[in-house]
Motif scaffolding. Structure first.
Motif, PDB file in Angstrom:
ATOM      1  N   ALA A 277       0.803  -1.217   0.000  1.00  0.00           N
ATOM      2  CA  ALA A 277       0.000   0.000   0.000  1.00  0.00           C
ATOM      3  C   ALA A 277       0.839   1.272   0.000  1.00  0.00           C
ATOM      4  CB  ALA A 277      -0.957  -0.004   1.201  1.00  0.00           C
ATOM      5  N   SER A 278       2.005   1.226   0.635  1.00  0.00           N
ATOM      6  CA  SER A 278       2.877   2.409   0.679  1.00  0.00           C
ATOM      7  C   SER A 278       4.203   2.177  -0.036  1.00  0.00           C
ATOM      8  CB  SER A 278       3.133   2.814   2.138  1.00  0.00           C
ATOM      9  OG  SER A 278       1.924   3.192   2.777  1.00  0.00           O
ATOM     10  N   GLY A 279       4.282   1.143  -0.860  1.00  0.00           N
ATOM     11  CA  GLY A 279       5.475   0.899  -1.652  1.00  0.00           C
ATOM     12  C   GLY A 279       6.579   0.131  -0.965  1.00  0.00           C
ATOM     13  N   ALA A 280       6.320  -0.387   0.248  1.00  0.00           N
ATOM     14  CA  ALA A 280       7.381  -1.078   0.984  1.00  0.00           C
ATOM     15  C   ALA A 280       7.720  -2.438   0.392  1.00  0.00           C
ATOM     16  CB  ALA A 280       6.987  -1.234   2.449  1.00  0.00           C
ATOM     17  N   ALA A 281       6.770  -3.081  -0.266  1.00  0.00           N
ATOM     18  CA  ALA A 281       6.967  -4.462  -0.719  1.00  0.00           C
ATOM     19  C   ALA A 281       8.151  -4.583  -1.673  1.00  0.00           C
ATOM     20  CB  ALA A 281       5.690  -4.977  -1.380  1.00  0.00           C
ATOM     21  N   LEU A 282       8.237  -3.705  -2.653  1.00  0.00           N
ATOM     22  CA  LEU A 282       9.323  -3.794  -3.622  1.00  0.00           C
ATOM     23  C   LEU A 282      10.686  -3.609  -2.964  1.00  0.00           C
ATOM     24  CD1 LEU A 282       8.090  -1.970  -6.853  1.00  0.00           C
ATOM     25  CD2 LEU A 282       8.832  -4.351  -6.657  1.00  0.00           C
TER      26      LEU A 282
END
Length: 240
Positions: A223-228
């Protein structure tokens, strides 16, 4: 047993502008993503069907050793609740089989309201196994599924390790041993929080010692781009 096949990635392959430099080159987001990471989880299949030709196009866009995990549609898991869904199962499998050899896994995520019913689960797993021989991973979210371990072993179904944990048996991979699957949603703020370096280093050490043929680690804190960022960090440490 030889070294496991490791598939590290995210729930989806969208690349935010702030991370574009980490995925250089031309082509689609998927093509660029697949040059840095080894696997991806298709979540959109849970919400809506995709044409077989769409899956075929995705398969053609990635390297030969890249793998897709495909989430089973909610009409099967949440609406039919695993019962009386042979037609829907046939339709879904015909579509996603367009991935060919790049179809690495099916993910069966259950609703929190779905309690374990051994008779229903046995029929569903048999129907699934009559049609699909590859890796299948279950993510149950009702505490009664702690009783399902013998059935999962019988039908060669793995159970995902989930963070944050939902039931007492999902802190580590369980079920059939051939596939192990980590599904990390972000903690303490689910879907948003990144995993810090200490967590990821410990996870990398754990994944290096896993005794399984196929090992997945999917970051769902998108949701806030942390996964990548987390997936790239973990992948780099595993390759080091």
């Amino acid at each position: 047993m030889g070294a496991p096949h490791l598939y590290i990635g995210c729930a989806g392959w969208g690349i935010g502008r702030e991370l574009a430099a980490e995925f250089p080159g031309d082509g689609t987001h998927l093509q660029r993503y697949a040059l840095r990471l080894s696997g991806v989880e298709i979540n959109s299949s849970f919400y809506r069907p995709h044409r077989r030709t769409t899956y075929e196009r995705w398969a053609q866009a990635v390297p030969r050793d890249f793998r897709f995990s495909v989430k089973v549609p909610k009409v099967i898991t949440h609406e039919r609740r695993l019962a009386g869904c042979e037609t829907e199962l046939d339709t879904f499998l015909e579509q996603c089989s367009g991935l060919g050899e790049r179809l690495g896994c099916l993910l069966v995520q259950l609703p929190p309201s779905l309690a374990y019913d051994e008779a229903v689960a046995r029929v569903f797993f048999k129907q699934l196994r009559d049609r699909f021989s590859g890796s299948v991973v279950l993510e149950p979210r009702h505490s009664s599924w702690v009783n399902a371990q013998p059935l999962l072993t019988t039908w060669q179904i793995a159970q995902a390790a989930v963070d944050p944990s939902r039931i007492k048996t999902d802190g580590a991979p369980r079920g059939a041993p051939g596939t192990q699957y980590w599904r990390l949603h972000g903690s303490p703020r689910i879907y948003h929080s990144p995993y810090g370096p200490d967590y990821l280093k410990n996870l990398a050490m754990q994944l290096r010692t896993v005794e399984a043929e196929h090992v997945w680690c999917i970051f769902d804190n998108t949701a806030s781009g942390a996964a990548l960022v987390d997936a790239l960090t973990l992948s780099d440490w595993l390759e080091a």
